[in-house]
Design an enzyme around this catalytic site. Structure first.
Site, PDB file in Angstrom:
ATOM      1  N   LYS A 117      56.377  21.117  34.193  1.00 51.60           N
ATOM      2  CA  LYS A 117      57.391  22.119  34.536  1.00 51.60           C
ATOM      3  C   LYS A 117      58.826  21.608  34.402  1.00 51.60           C
ATOM      4  O   LYS A 117      59.737  22.384  34.149  1.00 51.60           O
ATOM      5  CB  LYS A 117      57.161  22.631  35.961  1.00 51.60           C
ATOM      6  CG  LYS A 117      55.932  23.508  36.072  1.00 51.60           C
ATOM      7  CD  LYS A 117      55.737  24.022  37.474  1.00 51.60           C
ATOM      8  CE  LYS A 117      54.457  24.817  37.554  1.00 51.60           C
ATOM      9  NZ  LYS A 117      54.200  25.357  38.887  1.00 51.60           N
ATOM     10  N   ASP A 131      57.852  30.825  40.321  1.00 50.59           N
ATOM     11  CA  ASP A 131      57.234  30.239  41.518  1.00 50.59           C
ATOM     12  C   ASP A 131      58.070  30.496  42.778  1.00 50.59           C
ATOM     13  O   ASP A 131      57.523  30.644  43.872  1.00 50.59           O
ATOM     14  CB  ASP A 131      57.068  28.721  41.349  1.00 50.59           C
ATOM     15  CG  ASP A 131      55.898  28.350  40.448  1.00 50.59           C
ATOM     16  OD1 ASP A 131      54.962  29.159  40.314  1.00 50.59           O
ATOM     17  OD2 ASP A 131      55.930  27.239  39.874  1.00 50.59           O
TER      18      ASP A 131
HETATM   19  P1  NAP Z   1      53.977  17.958  39.485  1.00 50.51           P
HETATM   20  O1  NAP Z   1      55.360  18.335  39.087  1.00 50.51           O
HETATM   21  O2  NAP Z   1      53.174  17.112  38.570  1.00 50.51           O
HETATM   22  O3  NAP Z   1      54.063  17.242  40.933  1.00 50.51           O
HETATM   23  C1  NAP Z   1      52.900  16.716  41.508  1.00 50.51           C
HETATM   24  C2  NAP Z   1      53.194  16.288  42.935  1.00 50.51           C
HETATM   25  O4  NAP Z   1      51.973  15.820  43.508  1.00 50.51           O
HETATM   26  C3  NAP Z   1      54.181  15.145  43.047  1.00 50.51           C
HETATM   27  O5  NAP Z   1      54.892  15.248  44.251  1.00 50.51           O
HETATM   28  C4  NAP Z   1      53.252  13.930  43.072  1.00 50.51           C
HETATM   29  O6  NAP Z   1      53.814  12.784  43.697  1.00 50.51           O
HETATM   30  C5  NAP Z   1      52.132  14.456  43.929  1.00 50.51           C
HETATM   31  N1  NAP Z   1      50.881  13.748  43.703  1.00 50.51           N
HETATM   32  C6  NAP Z   1      50.086  13.832  42.618  1.00 50.51           C
HETATM   33  N2  NAP Z   1      48.998  13.046  42.784  1.00 50.51           N
HETATM   34  C7  NAP Z   1      49.127  12.468  44.009  1.00 50.51           C
HETATM   35  C8  NAP Z   1      48.327  11.558  44.760  1.00 50.51           C
HETATM   36  N3  NAP Z   1      47.177  11.089  44.273  1.00 50.51           N
HETATM   37  N4  NAP Z   1      48.743  11.187  45.986  1.00 50.51           N
HETATM   38  C9  NAP Z   1      49.901  11.681  46.489  1.00 50.51           C
HETATM   39  N5  NAP Z   1      50.706  12.534  45.830  1.00 50.51           N
HETATM   40  C10 NAP Z   1      50.319  12.936  44.602  1.00 50.51           C
HETATM   41  O7  NAP Z   1      53.085  19.268  39.766  1.00 50.51           O
HETATM   42  P2  NAP Z   1      53.565  20.690  40.315  1.00 50.51           P
HETATM   43  O8  NAP Z   1      53.798  21.576  39.164  1.00 50.51           O
HETATM   44  O9  NAP Z   1      54.665  20.461  41.294  1.00 50.51           O
HETATM   45  O10 NAP Z   1      52.238  21.232  41.032  1.00 50.51           O
HETATM   46  C11 NAP Z   1      51.780  20.649  42.249  1.00 50.51           C
HETATM   47  C12 NAP Z   1      50.552  21.416  42.757  1.00 50.51           C
HETATM   48  O11 NAP Z   1      50.902  22.737  43.133  1.00 50.51           O
HETATM   49  C13 NAP Z   1      49.430  21.559  41.723  1.00 50.51           C
HETATM   50  O12 NAP Z   1      48.196  21.384  42.365  1.00 50.51           O
HETATM   51  C14 NAP Z   1      49.576  22.974  41.242  1.00 50.51           C
HETATM   52  O13 NAP Z   1      48.345  23.504  40.770  1.00 50.51           O
HETATM   53  C15 NAP Z   1      50.032  23.666  42.522  1.00 50.51           C
HETATM   54  N6  NAP Z   1      50.773  24.903  42.262  1.00 50.51           N
HETATM   55  C16 NAP Z   1      50.239  26.087  42.679  1.00 50.51           C
HETATM   56  C17 NAP Z   1      50.938  27.259  42.473  1.00 50.51           C
HETATM   57  C18 NAP Z   1      50.367  28.551  42.921  1.00 50.51           C
HETATM   58  O14 NAP Z   1      50.808  29.606  42.451  1.00 50.51           O
HETATM   59  N7  NAP Z   1      49.444  28.552  43.866  1.00 50.51           N
HETATM   60  C19 NAP Z   1      52.181  27.248  41.835  1.00 50.51           C
HETATM   61  C20 NAP Z   1      52.692  26.029  41.443  1.00 50.51           C
HETATM   62  C21 NAP Z   1      51.981  24.863  41.650  1.00 50.51           C
HETATM   63  P3  NAP Z   1      54.682  11.717  42.834  1.00 50.51           P
HETATM   64  O15 NAP Z   1      56.055  12.294  42.744  1.00 50.51           O
HETATM   65  O16 NAP Z   1      54.587  10.501  43.659  1.00 50.51           O
HETATM   66  O17 NAP Z   1      53.996  11.585  41.496  1.00 50.51           O
END
Ligand code: NAP
Length: 285
Positions: free
Chosen positions: A75, A111
């Site tokens: 994103k 979002d």
């Molecule tokens: P992103 O930009 O890749 O960010 C991922 C986040 O998760 C970062 O803060 C990362 O920490 C953390 N993370 C990943 N693996 C981890 C682990 N093993 N232990 C601790 N922290 C971890 O992804 P995103 O787009 O923000 O999405 C995040 C989540 O929200 C996803 O599961 C996505 O499917 C969900 N989401 C849902 C909706 C919905 O409509 N329901 C909308 C948007 C997103 P670091 O910074 O340390 O890497």
């Protein structure tokens, strides 16, 4: 039997690009809506790694795709690959929706809207005046923090595995409004737990069938907390199960998924989205 879109040589593509992406319910939601509204569009999911992202976006451009959703982990990285981004996406620094307008591809962030609509529906109020803990500092967390600041939350605490990313988000949030925002560590959580109103998991921890990990130490949870997990799956995520056991109000990511999808759909098609149908498809009906 599921009704499929009637695909012809005129049919245009809408895609979702992410990694992982095979868990996504967006194809079910959007294809059902395209069929219901008789639109000659088809929505497909593409697993695209970080290295492949520039080529994938160039491919969407070359193929004349009508648009796309962008999901984890692209994103933020997608922004420089676009011709323009709208004001919300620019402020948040994250794009989850691409729309083709003439020869240009434009980035949007639905979002922010989706999170607020889902929160309102699940909690029955806006987060104005609330003390909020945000877990994560990626694209989704940036959207959630921007929404909370815009709604006048009292205070935002951010916890993330990578502290520097949490600090960067706090710096950005200071430019979005007057809500104070600070980074917290695991050690701080016990001290702030009692005064939290809302906890939002914006990490991908808990994503995937059978995952047992929770992004938050269980002793942080109090019965008065409202807990929203942006992750969604077949049953409650480990965080939501723990929060339910404590007596908290809980919400998974499905309603946000539906609301952000509806807004994306409206951007691509310039039609009102069939919300109830999308809700049913998101829930697996
Ligand atoms: P992103 O930009 O890749 O960010 C991922 C986040 O998760 C970062 O803060 C990362 O920490 C953390 N993370 C990943 N693996 C981890 C682990 N093993 N232990 C601790 N922290 C971890 O992804 P995103 O787009 O923000 O999405 C995040 C989540 O929200 C996803 O599961 C996505 O499917 C969900 N989401 C849902 C909706 C919905 O409509 N329901 C909308 C948007 C997103 P670091 O910074 O340390 O890497």
């Amino acid at each position: 039997m599921e009704q499929r879109a009637h695909i012809t040589s005129q049919t245009r593509l809408v895609a979702v690009i992410g990694h992982p992406v095979r868990h996504s319910r967006s194809p079910l939601i959007h294809n059902a809506a395209f069929v219901a509204q008789g639109l000659d569009l088809v929505y497909l999911a593409f697993d695209v790694t970080e290295e492949q992202l520039p080529a994938a976006v160039a491919g969407l451009r070359a193929l004349g795709a009508l648009g796309a959703n962008v999901t984890i982990p692209h994103k933020e990285a997608v922004l420089p690959l676009l011709d323009a981004v709208d004001a919300t996406a620019e402020r948040v620094g994250a794009v989850n929706t691409i729309v083709r307008r003439g020869e240009d591809i434009i980035g949007y962030n639905t979002d922010v809207f989706g999170f607020l609509m889902a929160l309102e529906r699940g909690w029955g109020r806006s987060p104005r005046g609330a003390t909020c803990l945000v877990l994560g500092a990626g694209g989704a967390a940036r959207a959630v923090v921007a929404a909370l600041v815009a709604q006048g939350a009292a205070e935002i605490l951010i916890r993330n595995r990578t502290m520097s990313r949490a600090r960067d988000l706090c710096v950005a949030a200071a430019g979005w409004g007057s809500t104070p925002c600070r980074v917290v560590t695991d050690a701080d959580l016990a001290l702030v737990a009692d005064r939290l109103d809302l906890i939002v998991n914006c990490t991908s921890v808990g994503l995937g069938e059978g995952v047992k990990l929770s992004p938050l130490p269980v002793d942080t949870l109090r019965a008065h907390h409202v807990v929203m997990d942006l992750v969604y799956g077949r049953g409650p995520t480990p965080l939501l199960q723990q929060a339910k056991d404590k007596g908290c109000v809980v919400m998974d990511g499905l309603e946000m998924l539906v609301q952000q999808a509806a807004r994306s759909y409206e951007l691509w098609t310039e039609r009102a989205a069939p919300l109830e149908l999308m809700r049913a498809k998101a829930a697996g009906a």
